[in-house]
Every structure is written in C-alpha cells, then in structure tokens.
Scaffold this motif. Sequence first.
Motif, PDB file in Angstrom:
ATOM      1  N   LEU A   1       0.827  -1.213   0.000  1.00  0.00           N
ATOM      2  CA  LEU A   1       0.000   0.000   0.000  1.00  0.00           C
ATOM      3  C   LEU A   1       0.863   1.266   0.000  1.00  0.00           C
ATOM      4  O   LEU A   1       0.322   2.385   0.067  1.00  0.00           O
ATOM      5  N   GLY A   2       2.167   1.120  -0.068  1.00  0.00           N
ATOM      6  CA  GLY A   2       3.050   2.279  -0.035  1.00  0.00           C
ATOM      7  C   GLY A   2       3.161   2.903   1.334  1.00  0.00           C
ATOM      8  O   GLY A   2       3.509   4.087   1.456  1.00  0.00           O
ATOM      9  N   LEU A   3       2.899   2.115   2.385  1.00  0.00           N
ATOM     10  CA  LEU A   3       2.933   2.615   3.759  1.00  0.00           C
ATOM     11  C   LEU A   3       4.134   2.026   4.490  1.00  0.00           C
ATOM     12  O   LEU A   3       4.777   1.093   4.014  1.00  0.00           O
ATOM     13  N   ARG A   4       4.397   2.561   5.693  1.00  0.00           N
ATOM     14  CA  ARG A   4       5.569   2.137   6.439  1.00  0.00           C
ATOM     15  C   ARG A   4       5.212   1.808   7.877  1.00  0.00           C
ATOM     16  O   ARG A   4       4.266   2.355   8.443  1.00  0.00           O
ATOM     17  N   ALA A   5       6.015   0.902   8.433  1.00  0.00           N
ATOM     18  CA  ALA A   5       5.943   0.615   9.874  1.00  0.00           C
ATOM     19  C   ALA A   5       7.248   1.126  10.499  1.00  0.00           C
ATOM     20  O   ALA A   5       8.319   0.940   9.926  1.00  0.00           O
ATOM     21  N   PRO A   6       7.163   1.798  11.627  1.00  0.00           N
ATOM     22  CA  PRO A   6       5.994   2.043  12.471  1.00  0.00           C
ATOM     23  C   PRO A   6       5.281   3.367  12.194  1.00  0.00           C
ATOM     24  O   PRO A   6       4.330   3.704  12.906  1.00  0.00           O
ATOM     25  N   GLN A   7       5.714   4.132  11.191  1.00  0.00           N
ATOM     26  CA  GLN A   7       5.168   5.475  10.994  1.00  0.00           C
ATOM     27  C   GLN A   7       3.656   5.440  10.735  1.00  0.00           C
ATOM     28  O   GLN A   7       2.904   6.249  11.294  1.00  0.00           O
ATOM     29  N   ASP A   8       3.197   4.536   9.883  1.00  0.00           N
ATOM     30  CA  ASP A   8       1.769   4.452   9.567  1.00  0.00           C
ATOM     31  C   ASP A   8       1.049   3.423  10.429  1.00  0.00           C
ATOM     32  O   ASP A   8      -0.137   3.593  10.739  1.00  0.00           O
ATOM     33  N   LEU A   9       1.745   2.366  10.806  1.00  0.00           N
ATOM     34  CA  LEU A   9       1.134   1.311  11.618  1.00  0.00           C
ATOM     35  C   LEU A   9       2.262   0.523  12.271  1.00  0.00           C
ATOM     36  O   LEU A   9       3.100  -0.069  11.581  1.00  0.00           O
ATOM     37  N   ALA A  10       2.318   0.552  13.598  1.00  0.00           N
ATOM     38  CA  ALA A  10       3.330  -0.213  14.325  1.00  0.00           C
ATOM     39  C   ALA A  10       2.875  -1.669  14.431  1.00  0.00           C
ATOM     40  O   ALA A  10       1.680  -1.942  14.606  1.00  0.00           O
ATOM     41  N   VAL A  11       3.817  -2.601  14.369  1.00  0.00           N
ATOM     42  CA  VAL A  11       3.482  -4.033  14.371  1.00  0.00           C
ATOM     43  C   VAL A  11       4.444  -4.765  15.299  1.00  0.00           C
ATOM     44  O   VAL A  11       5.661  -4.573  15.234  1.00  0.00           O
ATOM     45  N   ILE A  12       3.877  -5.641  16.159  1.00  0.00           N
ATOM     46  CA  ILE A  12       4.693  -6.474  17.033  1.00  0.00           C
ATOM     47  C   ILE A  12       4.221  -7.913  16.908  1.00  0.00           C
ATOM     48  O   ILE A  12       3.022  -8.191  16.898  1.00  0.00           O
TER      49      ILE A  12
END
Length: 335
Positions: free
Chosen positions: A265-276
């Motif tokens: 989707l052209g998005l980034r982690a953690p800036q757009d959505l943090a993931v653990i």
Amino acid sequence: MTGRSDRRRVTSQDVAREAKVSRATVSYVLNDSPQQKIPEDTRQRVREAAARLGYAPSAAARSLRRGRSDIVLGLLPDWPIEHALGRLVQQLTAAFAQHELTFLVHSAAHPARPLREVWKALTPAAVLALDAFPEAEAGAMRAAGIEVVMAVHGSVRSGHPAPLVPEEPIGAAQARHLVPAHRRLGYAYPDLARLGVLARPRLDGVRKVCAELGLPEPDVRTVPVYPDGCVEAVKTWLAADPPVTGICAFNDDVALAVLAALRSLGLRAPQDLAVIGVDDILGAALAQPPLTTIVRDTDTIARGLARRIVDTLAGVQVSADPLQDPLRVLVRVSA
C-alpha cells in the motif's frame, strides 16, 4: 528385496563372550550398577567389546529393569510445525534425555492414526499433550498403566484452574509495549481455526491491558498469511475512527503478512502502523523493517515440563500452578 536385515541382533551373551566375562558382569557394567565392585580394566574391556559389536540394550529389557517404559509420548495438535514449535520439540527431547527418558512425538495432522492405537502400541510411561484431550481418553490411558497424563494448553480434568503454559501474558506484553505511543490497538488474528487455543488467550491479554488503561476494545481482524489477504485488514484499521495505529499480531508469520501489506500500500511501519509479533522466527530480523517481537524462553518451558513429568513419575507432589514463562520484548524497528 524384503527391506529386512538378516543380521542377528547382538545380545549381552555375545558381549560376554567377546570380553571373556560372565553375562552378569556385562549387565553390571553396562547398567553401571554401583553396588558391584568390578575392576576398572574389566569395565573397560566390556565397554570396548560392546562398542565393537554394536551392542545396544533392548528397550524391553530396560523397561523390565526399571518397572516402566522410558518413553514420554508427546501429542501435537493439528498445528503447523514451524520454527517455534519445532524448537520446543527439540528442547523437550533434550530435557527428557537428561532424565534418561525418550520423547516421541505424534502429530494429529490428518490422516494420522487414531490416538488410542498410538499409545496402546507404545505403552509410554507418560503422555504430554500440547492441547487438551477428552477425560475419557485420559482415563483409558491411566487404566492401561500410563502413569502420567498431562496437557500443556488445556486440561485432561474438567475444572483445572489454568493451563501449564499460559498464553495470555504474551498478548499483555505486546499491548504494554505499544500503549505508551498508541491509544488504539488492533489484533491480527490467524486464519487457522485450530490455532484458537493459542490465539484466544493472547487476544484476551491484549483486551485486559486495554481495559485496565481505559483504552478502546482492540479492533480484531482475521489475517491470512499472504500479502493480498491482509491488505483489506490494514485498510480497515487505518480507516477506523479513531484509526488503529498499533497491531498486536498472533505470531511473527502473521506480523510479516501485515508488514507486506503495508509495503504493497506504499505505507511504512511504524510510521503508519506499528506491528509487534511473537516467537522471533528466523525471518523476523530480516523483514523490512525488522520485526519487533516477543521472545519466549522455550528452553525454560521445556525443562519445567520435563521436571513435572519426572517428579510425578517418582511420586513427588507437584504444583498445579502454571510454569514460569520468562518473556522479553525484542525491540527492532517495526514497533
């Protein structure tokens, strides 16, 4: 070609003849009987003879001597046997070996032989199941002389207060890592229903932390482990009001699917959505970005489970409390 060897099995009598000692001496030496005073050079001669002939004491004879089998039968549910589960099986094998027990694993993956056929064929000293199984089956095992029947993530007795290895603290640890910077959490649930015995309590851990801190209920989405299947979940999380900004994933595989969907989707982690994630699988450090994850001390778990089995076999009263499961957050870039 029959697939059978015509070679006769080497016996203790063969070893005795080779070492020029009595069969009783062979038994005393190879069983390391402390009450027998046998000269060291005789002991060495017996061991060398046994090694030359390739002698291995029969399991049946060993069982008769001990009064029980040395087998612990491990029952695996129909779960994917991936990095974390494979590591636990290896560590259980090593932990039981330290107590001179052999850990044999049977998977319930279809089409497996019926469980009753398996334990009847093996007559193990103990059964260690990762998931619960019916009390009627456990009763049949005990009636057949299996001394210990123990379940890790469930109980073979109704009303048991807690699993031996709880999963809820994992979700709680994920949530506590995220909540200082994220006020709305999502949960990436696996799309394999048979993993619910692990996923539900992990989700409960996230829910409890959110409730304790007055945060909204986590937004739960089932996430297939391939990029296109996860894209809709990511879009839904980001479109929520207020948007979800932190994701607790069931495990690293699910977390990697979320990261792949973000990239598509052209998005980034953690800036757009943090993931653990959970488990620190081999690919977690190589992900883009590297995955933050919860690490379990599976060696401590394995040794704790083995100790409970061994103590129960020895007639020692053991605690029904859950095992200590040290957890740590391995912080990388994704959260």
